[in-house]
Scaffold this active site. Structure first.
Site, short mmCIF file in Angstrom:
data_model
loop_
_atom_site.label_atom_id
_atom_site.label_comp_id
_atom_site.label_asym_id
_atom_site.label_seq_id
_atom_site.Cartn_x
_atom_site.Cartn_y
_atom_site.Cartn_z
CG HIS A 14 -0.17 0.05 2.53
ND1 HIS A 14 0.36 1.21 3.06
CD2 HIS A 14 0.14 -0.93 3.40
CE1 HIS A 14 0.97 0.94 4.19
NE2 HIS A 14 0.86 -0.34 4.43
CD GLU A 31 1.70 -5.44 7.99
OE1 GLU A 31 1.96 -6.63 7.76
OE2 GLU A 31 2.45 -4.50 7.64
#
Length: 408
Positions: A139, A251
């Site tokens: 990201h 994550e």
């Protein structure tokens, strides 16, 4: 590892590979007993770590190098056999030169480290329909990245819950979007898989989303206007691949509020064209809970557990028919997942695979199915012999003639 484990590429045997099994890195003892003892010591790790490691190795077996080679051993030597669940050291007795035959070492289903430059430069060859191209993306910059750079303790702040992109992060998104369009990647991608956190979904739709609406066509947008303080107009779902949210590529879980997601009920109205359902029989991949049931306030996921989750994710990809897939995910997830690979490559290639990703970095890789996990037939192969006719190759004819001569 005993010196006999290294098979030199010299003299008439110059094509023989010099192999050192990855399960025994750096073993240099001249005695086989010492090598076996060290192997035993390494196998006696704590049960918790061993369980995670065993699961990880089981999952990567089908996506690591498989080597089966005919190697002529010296008259007295040692090698490691990986044909059983535990590696064992085997000594071969001297054999007269006239009776010596090549011995096949089944070094399959193991991560092999090829220590010679000659060995590591050997190309690999696999059927195309057993390969997938993955475009891995971390990201863009989030507000948690900025705060954590200044003070690591900021990662514990609830102010960073489900962190959104910064204005700089959106500039990074725009630059990567230009890159994938200029290189033609955007036209090749058949599916975009995204971690269901705000920053990854913003990155994914910004990079791989469609253009503006045309000819009065009305479809749900990928992202509505100004989501997560983006100050961005809505992003169309026209002329772009489908987007699928998958929990497995999230994550590092736990403790850090920036890695906790909102409820799916909150996400669906602002990302209408992203599929959050994932109708699949693989319950580990499905987002079955509206609330975030994976994140725990007081328990941080272990690195080994992230790696195991990553391998499950890669194995699950073989259930998908798409051959070219973009995956928008996170730094720790990518690092710990990819660190399982590359031990069969030159060190510079291993480094290229396993180093940490920068914000909005894209790396394209190919994964290979060596275990028949995928069932897709070849679409470009052609069977030949249409119409059928004699086609015996000359080398096969020579072999048959030789066998006939020996039988007399």
């Amino acid at each position: 590892m005993p010196s006999g484990c290294r098979i030199s590429a010299s003299g008439p045997n110059r094509w023989f590979l010099k192999l050192v099994l990855h399960v025994f890195p750096g073993a240099e003892s001249s005695r086989s007993e010492r090598a076996c003892e060290r192997a035993s010591v390494r196998a006696s790790q704590s049960q918790t770590d061993a369980a995670a490691t065993k699961e990880s190795l089981t999952l990567i077996n089908n996506m690591t190098i498989s080597i089966v080679c005919n190697i002529q051993l010296p008259s007295s030597s040692y090698y490691y056999s990986s044909t059983s669940s535990s590696s064992r050291c085997i000594s071969t007795a001297p054999v007269p030169l006239s009776k010596r035959k090549p011995i096949q070492l089944p070094l399959y289903r193991t991560s092999a480290y090829l220590s010679d430059m000659d060995a590591t430069s050997t190309p690999g060859l696999y059927p195309l329909h057993r390969c997938k191209t993955l475009h891995l993306v971390r990201h863009a910059q989030g507000i948690h990245n900025v705060a954590g750079e200044k003070d690591y303790a900021a990662y514990l702040s609830e102010d960073l819950f489900d962190a959104h992109l910064t204005p700089l992060g959106w500039q990074q998104v725009d630059n990567l979007r230009n890159h994938v369009q200029e290189t033609g990647i955007s036209k090749k991608i058949e599916l975009v898989i995204v971690s269901p956190l705000l920053r990854t979904m913003q990155t994914a739709v910004g990079v791989f989303g469609g253009e503006g609406y045309k000819d009065g066509i009305v479809v749900p947008p990928l992202m509505v206007e100004n989501v997560g303080e983006s100050h961005r107009p809505e992003i169309s779902s026209l002329n772009c691949p489908p987007f699928l949210a998958v929990e497995l590529c999230r994550e590092h879980l736990g403790v850090h509020p920036c890695d906790r997601r909102k409820s799916i009920t909150e996400y669906r109205p602002v990302f209408p064209a992203i599929d959050f359902s994932l109708a699949s029989s693989f319950c580990d991949q499905a987002i079955e809970s509206n609330e975030d049931s994976l994140w725990e306030a007081n328990i941080r996921e272990k690195n080994e557990e992230v790696a195991v989750r990553g391998m499950k994710f890669l194995n699950w990809l073989w259930t998908r028919k798409e051959k070219e897939i973009a995956i928008v995910t996170h730094s720790s997830f990518l690092y710990h997942t990819l660190s399982a690979f590359g031990s069969d490559c030159h060190p510079s290639v291993k480094s290229e695979i396993c180093k940490h990703f920068a914000n909005c970095e894209l790396r394209s890789v190919v994964i290979v199915d060596r275990s028949m996990m995928g069932s897709d037939p070849a679409t470009t192969n052609y069977p030949g012999k249409i119409p059928s006719g004699p086609d015996l190759p000359s080398d096969v004819a020579d072999e048959k003639l030789s066998e006939a001569g020996e039988g007399k």
